[in-house]
Design a protein around this motif. Structure first.
Motif, PDB file in Angstrom:
ATOM      1  N   ILE A   1      80.386  26.537  72.959  1.00 43.48           N
ATOM      2  CA  ILE A   1      80.275  26.710  74.685  1.00 43.48           C
ATOM      3  C   ILE A   1      81.358  27.502  74.353  1.00 43.48           C
ATOM      4  CG2 ILE A   1      81.749  25.609  76.079  1.00 43.48           C
ATOM      5  CD1 ILE A   1      80.062  22.644  75.257  1.00 43.48           C
ATOM      6  N   LEU A   2      81.235  28.654  75.297  1.00 41.57           N
ATOM      7  CA  LEU A   2      82.725  29.332  75.268  1.00 41.57           C
ATOM      8  C   LEU A   2      83.736  29.111  76.177  1.00 41.57           C
ATOM      9  CD1 LEU A   2      80.423  32.460  74.332  1.00 41.57           C
ATOM     10  CD2 LEU A   2      81.060  31.311  72.514  1.00 41.57           C
ATOM     11  N   VAL A   3      84.876  29.440  76.292  1.00 49.37           N
ATOM     12  CA  VAL A   3      85.262  29.346  76.939  1.00 49.37           C
ATOM     13  C   VAL A   3      86.531  30.194  77.375  1.00 49.37           C
ATOM     14  CG1 VAL A   3      85.711  26.490  77.487  1.00 49.37           C
ATOM     15  CG2 VAL A   3      87.729  27.386  76.101  1.00 49.37           C
ATOM     16  N   GLY A   4      87.699  30.972  78.688  1.00 49.26           N
ATOM     17  CA  GLY A   4      88.245  31.218  78.316  1.00 49.26           C
ATOM     18  C   GLY A   4      88.865  32.532  79.729  1.00 49.26           C
ATOM     19  N   PRO A   5      89.761  33.159  79.657  1.00 46.01           N
ATOM     20  CA  PRO A   5      89.701  34.479  81.273  1.00 46.01           C
ATOM     21  C   PRO A   5      88.887  34.917  81.616  1.00 46.01           C
ATOM     22  CG  PRO A   5      90.597  34.746  79.267  1.00 46.01           C
ATOM     23  CD  PRO A   5      90.197  33.739  78.653  1.00 46.01           C
ATOM     24  N   MET A   6      88.443  35.135  83.050  1.00 42.22           N
ATOM     25  CA  MET A   6      87.770  36.541  83.454  1.00 42.22           C
ATOM     26  C   MET A   6      88.055  37.306  82.715  1.00 42.22           C
ATOM     27  SD  MET A   6      88.407  35.659  87.269  1.00 42.22           S
ATOM     28  CE  MET A   6      90.112  35.720  87.093  1.00 42.22           C
ATOM     29  N   VAL A  61      96.464  39.867  79.212  1.00 41.86           N
ATOM     30  CA  VAL A  61      95.882  40.235  80.291  1.00 41.86           C
ATOM     31  C   VAL A  61      95.472  41.417  80.843  1.00 41.86           C
ATOM     32  CG1 VAL A  61      97.230  40.441  83.406  1.00 41.86           C
ATOM     33  CG2 VAL A  61      96.782  38.274  81.427  1.00 41.86           C
ATOM     34  N   GLU A  62      96.051  42.300  79.797  1.00 37.73           N
ATOM     35  CA  GLU A  62      95.713  44.215  79.268  1.00 37.73           C
ATOM     36  C   GLU A  62      94.151  44.518  79.834  1.00 37.73           C
ATOM     37  OE1 GLU A  62      98.056  42.414  78.213  1.00 37.73           O
ATOM     38  OE2 GLU A  62     100.077  43.614  78.910  1.00 37.73           O
ATOM     39  N   GLN A  63      93.895  43.568  78.465  1.00 39.40           N
ATOM     40  CA  GLN A  63      92.368  43.906  78.092  1.00 39.40           C
ATOM     41  C   GLN A  63      91.755  43.005  79.729  1.00 39.40           C
ATOM     42  OE1 GLN A  63      90.345  44.587  74.655  1.00 39.40           O
ATOM     43  NE2 GLN A  63      92.613  45.776  74.953  1.00 39.40           N
ATOM     44  N   GLN A  64      92.080  42.054  80.152  1.00 37.94           N
ATOM     45  CA  GLN A  64      91.675  41.174  80.891  1.00 37.94           C
ATOM     46  C   GLN A  64      90.867  42.544  82.110  1.00 37.94           C
ATOM     47  OE1 GLN A  64      92.258  37.304  82.050  1.00 37.94           O
ATOM     48  NE2 GLN A  64      93.269  37.270  80.484  1.00 37.94           N
ATOM     49  N   LEU A  65      92.030  42.786  82.311  1.00 33.30           N
ATOM     50  CA  LEU A  65      92.113  44.079  84.054  1.00 33.30           C
ATOM     51  C   LEU A  65      91.099  45.281  83.731  1.00 33.30           C
ATOM     52  CD1 LEU A  65      96.163  44.360  84.663  1.00 33.30           C
ATOM     53  CD2 LEU A  65      94.557  44.084  86.238  1.00 33.30           C
ATOM     54  N   THR A  67      88.188  44.174  84.286  1.00 36.11           N
ATOM     55  CA  THR A  67      87.394  43.918  85.374  1.00 36.11           C
ATOM     56  C   THR A  67      87.143  44.499  85.791  1.00 36.11           C
ATOM     57  OG1 THR A  67      90.124  42.219  85.331  1.00 36.11           O
ATOM     58  CG2 THR A  67      87.433  41.375  84.469  1.00 36.11           C
ATOM     59  N   ALA A  68      88.054  45.310  85.673  1.00 30.36           N
ATOM     60  CA  ALA A  68      88.289  46.544  87.452  1.00 30.36           C
ATOM     61  C   ALA A  68      87.410  46.984  87.674  1.00 30.36           C
ATOM     62  CB  ALA A  68      88.963  47.775  86.604  1.00 30.36           C
ATOM     63  N   ARG A  69      86.296  47.496  87.308  1.00 30.61           N
ATOM     64  CA  ARG A  69      85.102  47.856  87.978  1.00 30.61           C
ATOM     65  C   ARG A  69      84.350  46.942  88.309  1.00 30.61           C
ATOM     66  NH1 ARG A  69      86.241  50.523  83.374  1.00 30.61           N
ATOM     67  NH2 ARG A  69      84.767  49.331  82.060  1.00 30.61           N
ATOM     68  N   ASP A  70      84.701  45.588  88.353  1.00 28.79           N
ATOM     69  CA  ASP A  70      83.439  44.943  88.756  1.00 28.79           C
ATOM     70  C   ASP A  70      84.106  44.120  90.367  1.00 28.79           C
ATOM     71  OD1 ASP A  70      81.227  43.334  88.657  1.00 28.79           O
ATOM     72  OD2 ASP A  70      81.776  42.432  86.211  1.00 28.79           O
ATOM     73  N   ARG A  71      83.034  43.740  91.076  1.00 26.20           N
ATOM     74  CA  ARG A  71      83.537  43.257  92.883  1.00 26.20           C
ATOM     75  C   ARG A  71      83.262  41.917  92.582  1.00 26.20           C
ATOM     76  NH1 ARG A  71      86.884  44.640  95.727  1.00 26.20           N
ATOM     77  NH2 ARG A  71      87.660  44.337  93.866  1.00 26.20           N
ATOM     78  N   ASN A  72      82.944  41.685  91.671  1.00 23.55           N
ATOM     79  CA  ASN A  72      82.112  40.421  91.645  1.00 23.55           C
ATOM     80  C   ASN A  72      83.802  38.419  91.466  1.00 23.55           C
ATOM     81  OD1 ASN A  72      81.864  40.168  88.942  1.00 23.55           O
ATOM     82  ND2 ASN A  72      79.973  39.871  89.113  1.00 23.55           N
ATOM     83  N   ARG A  73      84.300  38.698  91.104  1.00 25.80           N
ATOM     84  CA  ARG A  73      85.184  38.100  90.866  1.00 25.80           C
ATOM     85  C   ARG A  73      86.602  37.655  91.629  1.00 25.80           C
ATOM     86  NH1 ARG A  73      84.063  40.636  86.578  1.00 25.80           N
ATOM     87  NH2 ARG A  73      83.191  39.961  84.474  1.00 25.80           N
TER      88      ARG A  73
END
Ligand SMILES: Nc1ncnc2c1ncn2[C@@H]1O[C@H](COP(=O)(O)OP(=O)(O)OP(=O)(O)O)[C@@H](O)[C@H]1O
Ligand SMILES: O=C(O)C1=C[C@@H](O)[C@@H](O)[C@H](O)C1
Ligand SMILES: [Mg+2]
Length: 181
Positions: free
Chosen positions: A5-10, A104-108, A111-117
């Motif tokens: 089971i994988l957990v973690g932030p967007m 957080v830098e890598q998360q940003l 996720t930058a190109r995605d509009r589904n969050r």
């Protein structure tokens, strides 16, 4: 066979890495976000718009409970699945939990190109990601069997580390015993 089971932030890569890991292990892959969308017949942003975050969390809870009862799969969870303590218990009982640890830098970036969050539709997504991380990082850690760093590492490398570390993992009871002695 136990679930992984994988957990973690967007943007941690749960969906990406989960799919690759399942392929490598030749077992089915399930993604709780996808399962919610399939069951509801609506996208996650639409569920948030119509039912609010609370409505989404109820749907997420039902899906997590059901998927954790299955066996022999890789399960990618949504970033907020760890918020409810009943979900945390289900995830912990449902298999070996891998926390994909990501700045957080890598998360940003990811996720930058995605509009589904929907939670990142705010004016300052960086501030949101930092707030979420402050609350959730301890929750991810509290249920993790292993913690794997994903920053500046391609998905294939992360998958290899997960496979290596899971192979060397003692059963939980033995780990609890050795922590006590
Ligand atoms: N280790 C990595 N290195 C570079 N890019 C990555 C890595 N892992 C994932 N990505 C990319 O980051 C984006 C987000 O990944 P993904 O959708 O798998 O994240 P997630 O953890 O499932 O997020 P969410 O919680 O929102 O579902 C994708 O475009 C993916 O290709
Ligand atoms: O971090 C979160 O709370 C979320 C993450 C996504 O995986 C989705 O579950 C949804 O966009 C909410
Ligand atoms: Mg995902």
């Amino acid at each position: 066979m136990q679930n992984t089971i994988l957990v973690g932030p967007m943007g941690a890569g749960k969906s990406t890495i989960g799919r690759l890991l399942a392929k490598e292990l030749r077992i089915p892959f399930k993604d709780s976000d996808k399962e919610i969308e399939q069951r509801t017949g609506a996208s996650i942003p639409l569920i948030f718009d119509v039912e609010g975050e609370q409505g989404f969390r109820e749907r997420e809870h039902a899906v997590i409970a059901d998927l954790c009862r299955l066996e022999g799969l890789v399960l990618a969870t949504g970033g907020g699945a760890v918020l409810r303590d009943d979900n945390r218990r289900a995830l912990r009982a449902g298999g070996r939990v891998v926390y994909l640890c990501t700045s957080v830098e890598q998360q940003l970036d990811r996720t930058a190109r995605d509009r589904n969050r929907p939670l990142l539709r705010a004016a300052d997504p960086e501030a949101i990601l930092r707030q979420l991380m402050a609350v959730r990082d301890p929750l991810y850690r509290s249920i993790a069997d292993i913690i794997v760093e994903t920053d500046e590492r391609p998905p294939r490398l992360v998958v290899m580390e997960i496979l290596d570390r899971l192979q060397g993992l003692m059963p939980r009871e033995s780990r609890d015993q050795s922590a006590l002695s």
